[in-house]
Design a protein around this motif. Sequence first.
Motif, PDB file in Angstrom:
ATOM      1  N   ASN A  86      74.003  55.853  41.233  1.00 49.94           N
ATOM      2  CA  ASN A  86      75.091  56.122  40.306  1.00 49.94           C
ATOM      3  C   ASN A  86      75.828  54.900  40.125  1.00 49.94           C
ATOM      4  O   ASN A  86      76.460  54.463  39.063  1.00 49.94           O
ATOM      5  CB  ASN A  86      75.934  57.415  40.805  1.00 49.94           C
ATOM      6  CG  ASN A  86      75.060  58.571  40.609  1.00 49.94           C
ATOM      7  OD1 ASN A  86      74.137  58.809  39.864  1.00 49.94           O
ATOM      8  ND2 ASN A  86      75.619  59.664  41.277  1.00 49.94           N
ATOM      9  N   LEU A  87      76.275  54.162  41.232  1.00 49.28           N
ATOM     10  CA  LEU A  87      77.167  52.919  41.111  1.00 49.28           C
ATOM     11  C   LEU A  87      76.255  52.009  40.134  1.00 49.28           C
ATOM     12  O   LEU A  87      77.048  51.254  39.315  1.00 49.28           O
ATOM     13  CB  LEU A  87      77.260  52.358  42.292  1.00 49.28           C
ATOM     14  CG  LEU A  87      77.972  51.161  42.619  1.00 49.28           C
ATOM     15  CD1 LEU A  87      79.454  51.465  42.812  1.00 49.28           C
ATOM     16  CD2 LEU A  87      77.781  50.345  43.631  1.00 49.28           C
ATOM     17  N   LEU A  88      75.057  51.527  40.327  1.00 49.62           N
ATOM     18  CA  LEU A  88      74.289  50.699  39.603  1.00 49.62           C
ATOM     19  C   LEU A  88      74.247  51.164  38.043  1.00 49.62           C
ATOM     20  O   LEU A  88      74.397  50.184  37.393  1.00 49.62           O
ATOM     21  CB  LEU A  88      72.929  50.631  40.102  1.00 49.62           C
ATOM     22  CG  LEU A  88      72.621  50.084  41.736  1.00 49.62           C
ATOM     23  CD1 LEU A  88      71.321  50.180  42.167  1.00 49.62           C
ATOM     24  CD2 LEU A  88      73.347  48.692  41.939  1.00 49.62           C
ATOM     25  N   LYS A  89      74.053  52.311  37.847  1.00 48.95           N
ATOM     26  CA  LYS A  89      74.304  52.799  36.464  1.00 48.95           C
ATOM     27  C   LYS A  89      75.328  52.634  35.798  1.00 48.95           C
ATOM     28  O   LYS A  89      75.510  52.071  34.651  1.00 48.95           O
ATOM     29  CB  LYS A  89      73.689  54.334  36.449  1.00 48.95           C
ATOM     30  CG  LYS A  89      73.405  54.737  34.975  1.00 48.95           C
ATOM     31  CD  LYS A  89      73.336  56.359  34.828  1.00 48.95           C
ATOM     32  CE  LYS A  89      72.125  56.943  35.028  1.00 48.95           C
ATOM     33  NZ  LYS A  89      71.753  58.384  35.063  1.00 48.95           N
ATOM     34  N   LYS A  90      76.507  52.992  36.874  1.00 45.09           N
ATOM     35  CA  LYS A  90      77.903  52.841  36.059  1.00 45.09           C
ATOM     36  C   LYS A  90      78.297  51.270  35.717  1.00 45.09           C
ATOM     37  O   LYS A  90      78.865  51.140  34.647  1.00 45.09           O
ATOM     38  CB  LYS A  90      79.051  53.310  37.179  1.00 45.09           C
ATOM     39  CG  LYS A  90      80.256  53.203  36.513  1.00 45.09           C
ATOM     40  CD  LYS A  90      81.271  53.923  37.638  1.00 45.09           C
ATOM     41  CE  LYS A  90      82.585  53.522  37.281  1.00 45.09           C
ATOM     42  NZ  LYS A  90      83.562  54.085  38.272  1.00 45.09           N
ATOM     43  N   TYR A  91      77.753  50.371  36.305  1.00 43.97           N
ATOM     44  CA  TYR A  91      78.055  49.211  36.354  1.00 43.97           C
ATOM     45  C   TYR A  91      76.786  48.387  35.623  1.00 43.97           C
ATOM     46  O   TYR A  91      76.983  47.081  35.492  1.00 43.97           O
ATOM     47  CB  TYR A  91      78.398  48.512  37.450  1.00 43.97           C
ATOM     48  CG  TYR A  91      79.688  48.812  38.147  1.00 43.97           C
ATOM     49  CD1 TYR A  91      81.076  48.290  37.636  1.00 43.97           C
ATOM     50  CD2 TYR A  91      80.036  50.073  38.886  1.00 43.97           C
ATOM     51  CE1 TYR A  91      82.184  48.848  38.267  1.00 43.97           C
ATOM     52  CE2 TYR A  91      81.148  50.372  39.241  1.00 43.97           C
ATOM     53  CZ  TYR A  91      82.240  49.772  39.016  1.00 43.97           C
ATOM     54  OH  TYR A  91      83.551  50.402  39.090  1.00 43.97           O
ATOM     55  N   ASN A  92      75.933  48.820  35.082  1.00 42.97           N
ATOM     56  CA  ASN A  92      74.793  48.403  34.309  1.00 42.97           C
ATOM     57  C   ASN A  92      74.151  47.348  35.096  1.00 42.97           C
ATOM     58  O   ASN A  92      73.870  46.043  34.689  1.00 42.97           O
ATOM     59  CB  ASN A  92      75.403  47.741  33.170  1.00 42.97           C
ATOM     60  CG  ASN A  92      74.861  48.305  31.817  1.00 42.97           C
ATOM     61  OD1 ASN A  92      74.005  48.989  31.746  1.00 42.97           O
ATOM     62  ND2 ASN A  92      75.975  48.315  31.015  1.00 42.97           N
ATOM     63  N   ILE A  93      73.846  47.640  36.348  1.00 44.90           N
ATOM     64  CA  ILE A  93      73.203  46.790  37.212  1.00 44.90           C
ATOM     65  C   ILE A  93      71.584  47.050  37.375  1.00 44.90           C
ATOM     66  O   ILE A  93      71.386  48.406  37.540  1.00 44.90           O
ATOM     67  CB  ILE A  93      73.892  46.805  38.676  1.00 44.90           C
ATOM     68  CG1 ILE A  93      75.257  46.038  38.622  1.00 44.90           C
ATOM     69  CG2 ILE A  93      72.878  45.728  39.595  1.00 44.90           C
ATOM     70  CD1 ILE A  93      76.108  46.429  39.904  1.00 44.90           C
ATOM     71  N   PRO A  94      70.647  46.185  37.276  1.00 39.89           N
ATOM     72  CA  PRO A  94      69.316  46.334  37.143  1.00 39.89           C
ATOM     73  C   PRO A  94      68.718  47.143  38.227  1.00 39.89           C
ATOM     74  O   PRO A  94      68.896  47.010  39.179  1.00 39.89           O
ATOM     75  CB  PRO A  94      68.664  45.100  36.923  1.00 39.89           C
ATOM     76  CG  PRO A  94      69.617  44.179  36.632  1.00 39.89           C
ATOM     77  CD  PRO A  94      70.977  44.606  36.959  1.00 39.89           C
ATOM     78  N   THR A  95      68.206  48.378  37.735  1.00 42.49           N
ATOM     79  CA  THR A  95      67.485  48.983  38.996  1.00 42.49           C
ATOM     80  C   THR A  95      66.487  50.072  38.151  1.00 42.49           C
ATOM     81  O   THR A  95      66.580  50.162  36.944  1.00 42.49           O
ATOM     82  CB  THR A  95      68.491  50.154  39.654  1.00 42.49           C
ATOM     83  OG1 THR A  95      67.846  50.793  40.933  1.00 42.49           O
ATOM     84  CG2 THR A  95      69.047  51.131  38.926  1.00 42.49           C
ATOM     85  N   ALA A  96      65.648  50.741  38.997  1.00 43.81           N
ATOM     86  CA  ALA A  96      64.720  51.649  38.418  1.00 43.81           C
ATOM     87  C   ALA A  96      65.368  52.572  37.922  1.00 43.81           C
ATOM     88  O   ALA A  96      66.096  53.450  38.157  1.00 43.81           O
ATOM     89  CB  ALA A  96      63.663  52.128  39.553  1.00 43.81           C
ATOM     90  N   ALA A  97      64.859  53.332  36.756  1.00 50.85           N
ATOM     91  CA  ALA A  97      65.203  54.568  35.931  1.00 50.85           C
ATOM     92  C   ALA A  97      65.252  55.875  36.790  1.00 50.85           C
ATOM     93  O   ALA A  97      64.185  55.789  37.532  1.00 50.85           O
ATOM     94  CB  ALA A  97      64.575  54.693  34.541  1.00 50.85           C
ATOM     95  N   TYR A  98      65.859  56.755  36.910  1.00 47.30           N
ATOM     96  CA  TYR A  98      65.996  57.689  37.689  1.00 47.30           C
ATOM     97  C   TYR A  98      66.803  59.026  37.218  1.00 47.30           C
ATOM     98  O   TYR A  98      67.642  58.968  36.463  1.00 47.30           O
ATOM     99  CB  TYR A  98      66.719  57.222  39.235  1.00 47.30           C
ATOM    100  CG  TYR A  98      68.241  57.382  39.110  1.00 47.30           C
ATOM    101  CD1 TYR A  98      68.937  56.156  38.358  1.00 47.30           C
ATOM    102  CD2 TYR A  98      68.784  58.293  39.493  1.00 47.30           C
ATOM    103  CE1 TYR A  98      70.152  56.282  38.172  1.00 47.30           C
ATOM    104  CE2 TYR A  98      70.398  58.183  39.433  1.00 47.30           C
ATOM    105  CZ  TYR A  98      71.010  57.222  38.896  1.00 47.30           C
ATOM    106  OH  TYR A  98      72.427  57.238  38.534  1.00 47.30           O
ATOM    107  N   GLU A  99      66.505  60.026  38.098  1.00 48.37           N
ATOM    108  CA  GLU A  99      67.472  61.262  37.879  1.00 48.37           C
ATOM    109  C   GLU A  99      67.807  61.623  39.424  1.00 48.37           C
ATOM    110  O   GLU A  99      66.913  61.760  40.506  1.00 48.37           O
ATOM    111  CB  GLU A  99      66.827  62.205  37.243  1.00 48.37           C
ATOM    112  CG  GLU A  99      66.889  62.444  35.639  1.00 48.37           C
ATOM    113  CD  GLU A  99      68.126  62.011  35.100  1.00 48.37           C
ATOM    114  OE1 GLU A  99      69.135  62.810  35.697  1.00 48.37           O
ATOM    115  OE2 GLU A  99      68.236  61.549  33.997  1.00 48.37           O
TER     116      GLU A  99
END
Length: 419
Positions: free
Chosen positions: A108-121
Amino acid sequence: MRILVVGRGGREHAIIWALKKSPQVKHIFCAPGNGGIAELAECVPIEEKQFDEIADFAKKQAVDLVVIGPDDPLSEGIVDHLEAQGLKVYGPRANAAIIEGSKVFTKNLLKKYNIPTAAYESFENYEEASAYLRKQQIPIVIKADGLAAGKGVVVAQSLEEAENALREIMVDKVFGESGNKVVIEEFLTGQEMSILSFVDGETVKPMPAAQDHKQVFDGDKGPNTGGMGTYSPLSHIPQSIIDEAIETIIKPTAAAMVNEGRPFRGVLFAGLMITPQGPKTIEFNARFGDPEAQVVLPRLETDLLDIILAAMDGRLSELDIRWSDQAAVCVVAASGGYPASYPKGLPISGLDQVREALVFHAGTAKKDGSLVTNGGRVLGVTALGASIKEAREKAYAELDRIRFDGMHYRTDIAKKALV
Ligand code: AMP
Ligand code: GLY
């Protein structure tokens, strides 16, 4: 200074070996330590999670600094606990160690700050997770939210395997509370690399990149382990990619943690995949890697204690950290059966024959004055050389002198870097 190191593995042996080189260090204790650590430090029979006993011991012994090795006590708040008792402690507080302790938090942190990571739920409900899973492409990655001794991640090659993993984590609770939530994540392809950094709030001082070999057998076959061997530097990976990972992933993550009111102070370990779209985050750990520490620390030329003290005073940005140009390769020797069940207490011979390598003990103990196996990963042999090729040959030649019943190791550590 009087230092207490908490932990019992090869990582802690390497940390103590590096600290011991500092002229400022007078005495090192280790809780609980192992058979090899006992040669460098005074081992005390206190377990990593006995926070009160650790605090009492450190106060009674007038310890100036406590250094925490493993993830479990960090996630459970050992730093907060010891600090509340007036002790000086190196490692992230619980609100920052969560970057390793909860995969849902980190995604959630990576998503919030637009930091590259694998797509997920992420899911808390098994039925919803299961329905989502059936709509995904295979391979797919299932991750238990919490700590699971390195076993909470399944890269599933079929829907059946994915469904089994999900059931084991969420319904059978094979990892206990760690499976209350799961992350279902896109499968990334590419080479993996680990970049560990000394971090103090927004200041990030990256260490040279390293690569681990997680699977137990040659050719990346068999089940995952804690790590069967490492090497550094990654001469076959362009520096521009390593720099890209630092600029687009590690520094933004440290800044995000500050922004969230969870400043990270300690060693931040980024597990990364170099995908065709550039480096992406696989995971963060809140501590030195094991056996990454065993190849990175032998290349450190700056006094490790100076780095730790600077980080604790918020002066890390002023420090110029120097690394040796030498290459390092660490090969881990494991007990027969590892990573499943294995015997303990088998005599280890040949260590006195090792001349040109460092032997970091992971699972050893002293029994009636002689050294015996006491864990899955028993020891790691680290050799340095002018090139990976030279370091690798030396590590294997020296490892060949060591024996215990059932001993096994991978023969292809660092092979990727030879091309
Ligand atoms: P972790 O415990 O998160 O480091 O995951 C263990 C191993 O699983 C990693 O070192 C990778 O080899 C693999 N892995 C984790 N996530 C992914 C992913 N999204 N795609 C491919 N492999 C992965
Ligand atoms: N070697 C991987 C880890 O320490 O998590």
